[in-house]
Design a protein around this motif. Sequence first.
Motif, PDB file in Angstrom:
ATOM      1  N   LYS A  13     -16.211 -25.898  52.189  1.00 40.60           N
ATOM      2  CA  LYS A  13     -17.141 -26.928  51.711  1.00 40.60           C
ATOM      3  C   LYS A  13     -18.596 -26.478  51.849  1.00 40.60           C
ATOM      4  O   LYS A  13     -19.449 -26.826  51.034  1.00 40.60           O
ATOM      5  CB  LYS A  13     -16.938 -28.227  52.488  1.00 40.60           C
ATOM      6  N   GLN A  49     -19.376 -23.562  45.758  1.00 46.18           N
ATOM      7  CA  GLN A  49     -19.487 -24.917  45.197  1.00 46.18           C
ATOM      8  C   GLN A  49     -20.245 -24.908  43.871  1.00 46.18           C
ATOM      9  O   GLN A  49     -19.979 -25.745  42.996  1.00 46.18           O
ATOM     10  CB  GLN A  49     -20.182 -25.845  46.190  1.00 46.18           C
ATOM     11  N   ASP A  99     -12.707 -28.288  48.257  1.00 41.43           N
ATOM     12  CA  ASP A  99     -12.835 -28.932  49.560  1.00 41.43           C
ATOM     13  C   ASP A  99     -11.918 -28.386  50.643  1.00 41.43           C
ATOM     14  O   ASP A  99     -11.965 -28.863  51.778  1.00 41.43           O
ATOM     15  CB  ASP A  99     -12.580 -30.440  49.418  1.00 41.43           C
TER      16      ASP A  99
END
Length: 436
Positions: free
Chosen positions: A347, A353, A380
């Motif tokens: 994360k 991301q 995630d």
Amino acid sequence: MEFELSTGSEFEAGTMDNDLYVTLLRRPVNPVQSDLGEVLVVSLGNPKNWITMPGSEWFVDFVDIIDQQTKKTVRFPCYHWIADGDSIGFTSKTAILKDVMPNSILVRQRQSVIDQRRLKYKWQAFPKIWPVTYTYAIEDDGWTTIERLLLFFCPSLLALREQSKPAGPHCHSAQAGARERQPYLPPNRQLGRLTLAKMYYQCAHAQFHQIVTHYLSCHAVMETYGMGIMRNLPDAHPVYRLLRPHFRYTMAINARARETLINDGGIIDLVFAIGGEGRRELMRRSGAAYNIHWTNIKRNVKSRGVDDPNLLPGYYYRDDGLKLWQAMEDFVAKIINEFYSSDEDVKGDSELQNVASDLYTNGFPANGGEQGHGFPKSIDSREQLVELCTLMMFTGSAQHSSINFGQYDMYSYTPNATTGMRLPPQQQREMQMTTL
């Protein structure tokens, strides 16, 4: 200090006597201890000439820096083409995440690589191809999943099935662009008419196979994955190093396909029964309906109800494909777990991301369907990252092989899977094999 450079063995990897330059970015140290200090970044440049000559591109494998006092050799892997007018910087570091980079110089160089790539790799929309303009309503009960899929996408014979009422094989056919589909009922199970029905089915299946199963679900999707990786991950990122070999040549072959194969007036338009209008409509519909997990073999066979070898023995795509998927998944899991000790690490990886956000927003826009088409807006967990990396690797290797390399065996005998049956099925009462 000694400097050694290795040019790659690729075709025309060398240069044509270009004025090349090298820049070394180092961390200063005590000159008594070293003649150079620690070299952090090597930059190679291929200056722009007034006239670009063939063969001016340069492919560099690696650069070795040798400290003459300590005799220590540090290798800086490159493995990139440096085109006329380009420059590239690279480090000696093995795969490493941004958050554990040892100093700010390397962090800046890392971001510089991404910034340069984003100038080269830009998203391009195809509004005349992908948006959905309209769909057909399907009003029928009892169709299987694959029959519904063919009924939704294909222009000629759309499905063939056995029904108790009416007796005999029951088919639907329609010309490209037609909104009504009339049932085609070969009487009395005549061999000639049944064979003709199967030929129309194979024709329809060929259109779907080439445009959706082959081009969209493998070629186009792998290019999209490659764009997300190239635009957001530097060379030193472990996921980049894991996946980069799987995108090799993808963009080049797809660019050629858009020029000669799936372009307006191209080979598909000329040879396939679906024609140019049908091809564009099929691409619009498939783009809207597409989900990245179509090529996730674990999910695929389960969703189609063919995952149990006891109920369906001898299904080699499933049997062999699942073994290949598992081997890739095991390998990917070892790499991911080596660099990410927890889900929180995943994360917290801003570069990773950015890949997810870019693909969700730009790579897989809704186009009349689901935004992201199954690709998540964020990644995630390690498990999720392993699945996505395995999916990309499997799609570009085993999945593509399964639908590409058998084409000659299937299509070389034209009656087996002709692509150009443009007229509707003949309606005469009797049809012999000689007439067929």
